[in-house]
Motif scaffolding. Structure first.
Motif, mmCIF file in Angstrom:
data_model
loop_
_atom_site.group_PDB
_atom_site.id
_atom_site.type_symbol
_atom_site.label_atom_id
_atom_site.label_comp_id
_atom_site.label_asym_id
_atom_site.label_seq_id
_atom_site.Cartn_x
_atom_site.Cartn_y
_atom_site.Cartn_z
ATOM 1 N N ALA A 296 0.836 -1.204 0.000
ATOM 2 C CA ALA A 296 0.000 0.000 0.000
ATOM 3 C C ALA A 296 0.861 1.240 0.000
ATOM 4 C CB ALA A 296 -0.911 -0.002 1.218
ATOM 5 N N ALA A 297 2.164 1.075 -0.276
ATOM 6 C CA ALA A 297 3.084 2.203 -0.176
ATOM 7 C C ALA A 297 2.712 3.349 -1.103
ATOM 8 C CB ALA A 297 4.502 1.732 -0.483
ATOM 9 N N VAL A 298 2.054 3.060 -2.208
ATOM 10 C CA VAL A 298 1.722 4.151 -3.109
ATOM 11 C C VAL A 298 0.272 4.614 -2.943
ATOM 12 C CG1 VAL A 298 3.450 3.678 -4.879
ATOM 13 C CG2 VAL A 298 1.243 2.515 -4.974
ATOM 14 N N SER A 299 -0.416 4.106 -1.905
ATOM 15 C CA SER A 299 -1.789 4.584 -1.721
ATOM 16 C C SER A 299 -1.740 6.024 -1.220
ATOM 17 C CB SER A 299 -2.536 3.713 -0.719
ATOM 18 O OG SER A 299 -2.168 4.073 0.582
ATOM 19 N N GLN A 300 -2.811 6.772 -1.453
ATOM 20 C CA GLN A 300 -2.832 8.180 -1.079
ATOM 21 C C GLN A 300 -3.426 8.345 0.313
ATOM 22 O OE1 GLN A 300 -1.521 10.051 -3.556
ATOM 23 N NE2 GLN A 300 -1.300 8.225 -4.783
ATOM 24 N N TYR A 301 -3.560 9.616 0.693
ATOM 25 C CA TYR A 301 -4.183 9.938 1.972
ATOM 26 C C TYR A 301 -5.652 9.529 1.956
ATOM 27 C CZ TYR A 301 -6.464 13.271 5.196
ATOM 28 O OH TYR A 301 -7.231 13.858 6.161
ATOM 29 N N ARG A 302 -6.079 8.662 2.885
ATOM 30 C CA ARG A 302 -7.489 8.267 3.017
ATOM 31 C C ARG A 302 -7.812 8.268 4.509
ATOM 32 N NH1 ARG A 302 -6.794 8.604 -1.535
ATOM 33 N NH2 ARG A 302 -6.875 7.074 -3.206
ATOM 34 N N VAL A 303 -8.749 9.093 4.913
ATOM 35 C CA VAL A 303 -9.100 9.128 6.335
ATOM 36 C C VAL A 303 -9.527 7.737 6.789
ATOM 37 C CG1 VAL A 303 -10.736 10.079 8.010
ATOM 38 C CG2 VAL A 303 -9.726 11.572 6.287
ATOM 39 N N GLY A 304 -10.245 7.019 5.900
ATOM 40 C CA GLY A 304 -10.730 5.687 6.249
ATOM 41 C C GLY A 304 -9.594 4.703 6.554
ATOM 42 N N ASP A 305 -8.347 5.003 6.140
ATOM 43 C CA ASP A 305 -7.216 4.107 6.422
ATOM 44 C C ASP A 305 -6.520 4.444 7.738
ATOM 45 O OD1 ASP A 305 -7.688 2.936 4.015
ATOM 46 O OD2 ASP A 305 -6.051 3.937 2.950
ATOM 47 N N PHE A 306 -6.918 5.541 8.379
ATOM 48 C CA PHE A 306 -6.253 5.923 9.624
ATOM 49 C C PHE A 306 -6.578 4.933 10.747
ATOM 50 C CE2 PHE A 306 -4.596 10.429 9.630
ATOM 51 C CZ PHE A 306 -4.524 10.544 8.255
ATOM 52 N N LYS A 307 -5.644 4.830 11.699
ATOM 53 C CA LYS A 307 -5.920 3.994 12.875
ATOM 54 C C LYS A 307 -7.101 4.565 13.647
ATOM 55 C CE LYS A 307 -1.830 3.859 14.846
ATOM 56 N NZ LYS A 307 -0.475 3.608 15.246
ATOM 57 N N ALA A 308 -7.177 5.897 13.703
ATOM 58 C CA ALA A 308 -8.251 6.553 14.446
ATOM 59 C C ALA A 308 -8.913 7.574 13.507
ATOM 60 C CB ALA A 308 -7.682 7.224 15.682
ATOM 61 N N PRO A 309 -9.740 7.091 12.582
ATOM 62 C CA PRO A 309 -10.280 8.001 11.556
ATOM 63 C C PRO A 309 -11.128 9.126 12.132
ATOM 64 C CG PRO A 309 -11.231 5.791 11.350
ATOM 65 C CD PRO A 309 -10.155 5.699 12.372
ATOM 66 N N ARG A 310 -11.855 8.871 13.215
ATOM 67 C CA ARG A 310 -12.721 9.934 13.749
ATOM 68 C C ARG A 310 -11.884 11.094 14.283
ATOM 69 N NH1 ARG A 310 -17.542 9.862 13.178
ATOM 70 N NH2 ARG A 310 -17.734 11.662 14.533
ATOM 71 N N GLN A 311 -10.689 10.759 14.789
ATOM 72 C CA GLN A 311 -9.823 11.840 15.283
ATOM 73 C C GLN A 311 -9.333 12.700 14.127
ATOM 74 O OE1 GLN A 311 -6.861 9.918 17.684
ATOM 75 N NE2 GLN A 311 -8.451 8.811 18.772
ATOM 76 N N GLU A 312 -9.077 12.060 12.991
ATOM 77 C CA GLU A 312 -8.644 12.840 11.823
ATOM 78 C C GLU A 312 -9.799 13.710 11.329
ATOM 79 O OE1 GLU A 312 -6.001 13.742 10.737
ATOM 80 O OE2 GLU A 312 -6.076 14.133 8.594
ATOM 81 N N VAL A 313 -11.017 13.158 11.388
ATOM 82 C CA VAL A 313 -12.184 13.955 10.978
ATOM 83 C C VAL A 313 -12.296 15.174 11.891
ATOM 84 C CG1 VAL A 313 -14.718 13.980 10.895
ATOM 85 C CG2 VAL A 313 -13.460 12.067 9.914
#
Ligand SMILES: C[S@@+](CC[C@H](N)C(=O)[O-])C[C@H]1O[C@@H](n2cnc3c(N)ncnc32)[C@H](O)[C@@H]1O
Length: 555
Positions: A296-313
């Protein structure tokens, strides 16, 4: 799936079956979907009388079988005790034609009798309405700006369905209370007054007991209640922005309804939040994204991929809120229109777009993002679609404007993407972009080891073929994308204005997030995070970064 004409018949449909029908705007009868539900077994007049009794329900009562939706006063809905309505409509039959049509949530005791079908589990149902009528009642020809599943629990209904369109249907005026109701009665079409209606052919559908009709958004339909007792439930959800853009003139006529629907969703969300429902709790401070998995090294920024997506939101919410006023002023200064139809590409959870819509209520703003997680968040704020910005399936040149914020840093070829986005707007239409440049970050003093963190973040972007130094390059990118009349404003975000803690959360935390996976050294990362925390406590510390707000016109 069996197919007859433009109507599909699907037994035991799966979510992909429904999504295909939605995507193709294909009418479908779905069978086996609601089998075994309690309502299917027990909903009849005696049962409803027992459960609802004398509670008031919303009823439309008229002398004529075909309901009249008055262009200046709308549909005459009254609150009537259920038992009085049932007596008049089904026992005495002396009170003309009466139609119960109410939100099922307004009638306690009914919602235990059914479950939402699994095929709409992923949709945000904005309303479930119960309908009860005697024979002969006709709902006039109209369309809805939402997707609908209509479940016939008892009795049957005949639907005369016509494909989307406007001019051939002679709707009431745009500014009336009935802009989505046709003046034509298909049973008495009056070709001298409505000649264009002759060109359309209906699809006639009998929806029988136990069946569910999928009625695509923007399809016109006139509905006939066929049996002595007809009971149905319908589940509606917002259609995609794609469809609304495709049928834009119809969407624009119903935008007030859509806005009311959005308000309904927001109110329900707030209620869930007050009730402490999962996912709605207060948010802890930001944390780092999940480590990029192998491959997944070339995947882009996706909030859904974060360990804590709600915190990023919540970080994105704070960032948008802190900068909203100054960014908006800058956008207007570079030519952003105060009205018209447009799109926010890479809209994320929709906080920026929501601010624009609030400040400029004459805007029709759609959102687009690739990440289903943020789209679930955004859905209550604006109409959204899922899509890949590098391959937008929109028709060229239909929108008045297109914009994006903190998005071009996440694509590998921003000039090309800007060209794709610019292609969506009409010649002379506005294209805008907002982005910062890491190179403009000033930290005085620099938190310990921050140079390493900044280098790791640069590498994070480089590994993905992107750059967080896109802000100051925007004017050049606009020119390369063929966008003219380029204007630039700078918004300096500094810790003195917004506070060091806020500055650290919205500007420095993303550096730590991106660096974590590149550093691959938890101890060093933790030390860098501590240094940033110390920096926020240092009264002499100062930080600033420049956000570039750029606008231009499609040539
Ligand atoms: C940093 S967020 C910005 C969100 C929002 N514009 C804001 O200002 O708060 C970048 C967004 O771009 C979206 N995105 C990244 N690459 C994309 C692509 N190729 N197509 C569509 N959206 C994309 C991400 O899913 C994310 O929601």
């Amino acid at each position: 799936m069996s197919r007859k004409g433009r109507l599909l018949r699907v037994d035991n449909p799966t979510p992909p079956d429904l999504d295909r029908c939605i995507g193709q705007s294909r009418l479908a009868i779905l069978r086996g979907l609601m089998d075994g539900q309690a309502a299917a077994r027990c909903w009849d007049l005696p049962y409803l009388r027992q459960v609802i009794g004398a509670r008031p329900v919303s009823v439309v009562q008229q002398d004529e079988p075909r309901l009249v939706w008055h262009p200046s006063s709308g549909l005459p809905v009254r609150q009537v005790p259920f038992d009085r309505f049932a007596e008049a409509a089904f026992v005495r039959k002396d009170a003309g034609y009466a139609y119960l049509q109410d939100d099922v949530n307004n009638i306690p005791g009914l919602d235990d009798d059914y479950r939402l079908p699994a095929i709409v589990a992923e949709k945000e149902i904005v309303r479930t309405k119960v309908w009860l009528s005697g024979p002969g009642l006709i709902t006039p020809l109209h369309y809805d700006p939402v997707e609908t599943l209509h479940w016939m629990i008892r009795g049957s209904k005949r639907f005369l369905c016509y494909p989307p369109g406007l001019g051939r249907y002679y709707p009431y005026p745009f500014r009336s209370r009935a802009p989505f109701i046709s003046r034509v009665d298909p049973d008495h079409p009056d070709p001298a007054r409505y000649p264009r209606f002759q060109a359309v052919r209906p699809i006639e559908i009998l929806v029988e007991e136990g069946e569910v009709l999928y009625l695509p958004a923007y399809y016109w339909h006139q509905v006939y209640s066929e049996r002595p007792v007809n009971i149905s439930l319908n589940f509606v959800w917002f259609t995609s922005a794609w469809k609304s853009l495709r049928f834009l003139p119809q969407f624009l006529r119903t935008r007030r309804h859509v806005a009311r629907g959005l308000a309904h969703v927001q109110a329900a969300r707030s209620q869930r939040a007050r009730d402490g429902a999962p996912g709605a709790r207060a948010l802890p401070p930001p944390a780092a994204p999940g480590r990029a998995s192998e491959g997944a090294a070339v995947s882009q920024y996706r909030v859904g991929d974060f360990k804590a997506p709600r915190q990023e939101v919540s970080r994105l919410a704070r960032q948008a809120q802190l900068l909203a006023v100054r960014e908006r002023e800058a956008l207007l200064a570079v030519g952003f229109p105060s009205q018209g139809v447009g799109i926010d590409v890479g809209c994320g959870p929709g906080f920026f777009a929501e601010g624009l819509r609030r400040a400029l209520p004459a805007l029709e703003l759609f959102g687009l993002d690739i990440d289903p997680y943020v789209l679930r968040e955004a859905r209550g704020r604006l109409p959204v679609a899922r899509g890949e910005a590098t391959a937008l399936p929109f028709a060229e040149g239909r929108l008045d404007f297109a914009c994006c914020r903190l998005f071009l840093r996440h694509v590998t070829d921003p000039a090309r993407v800007l060209g794709v986005i610019g292609g969506l707007v009409k010649p002379g239409g506005f294209v805008g972009a907002i982005d910062a440049s890491d190179a403009s970050l000033l930290l005085d003093p620099m938190p310990a080891d921050f140079a390493t963190v900044a280098a790791a973040r640069r590498e994070w972007f480089t590994l993905r073929g992107c750059s967080a130094d896109v802000g100051h390059r925007l004017p050049d990118l606009f020119v390369h994308a063929g966008i003219g009349a380029v204007a630039v404003r700078r918004v300096v975000v500094d810790s003195a204005t917004i506070g060091r803690e806020a500055f650290a959360q919205i500007v420095l935390v993303p550096f730590l997030q991106a660096a974590e996976s590149v550093l691959g050294d938890p101890a060093r990362h933790a030390a860098a995070a501590c240094a940033v925390e110390e920096w926020t406590r240092d009264r002499a510390a100062h930080g600033a970064i420049t956000v570039f707000v750029v606008g231009g016109r499609r040539g």
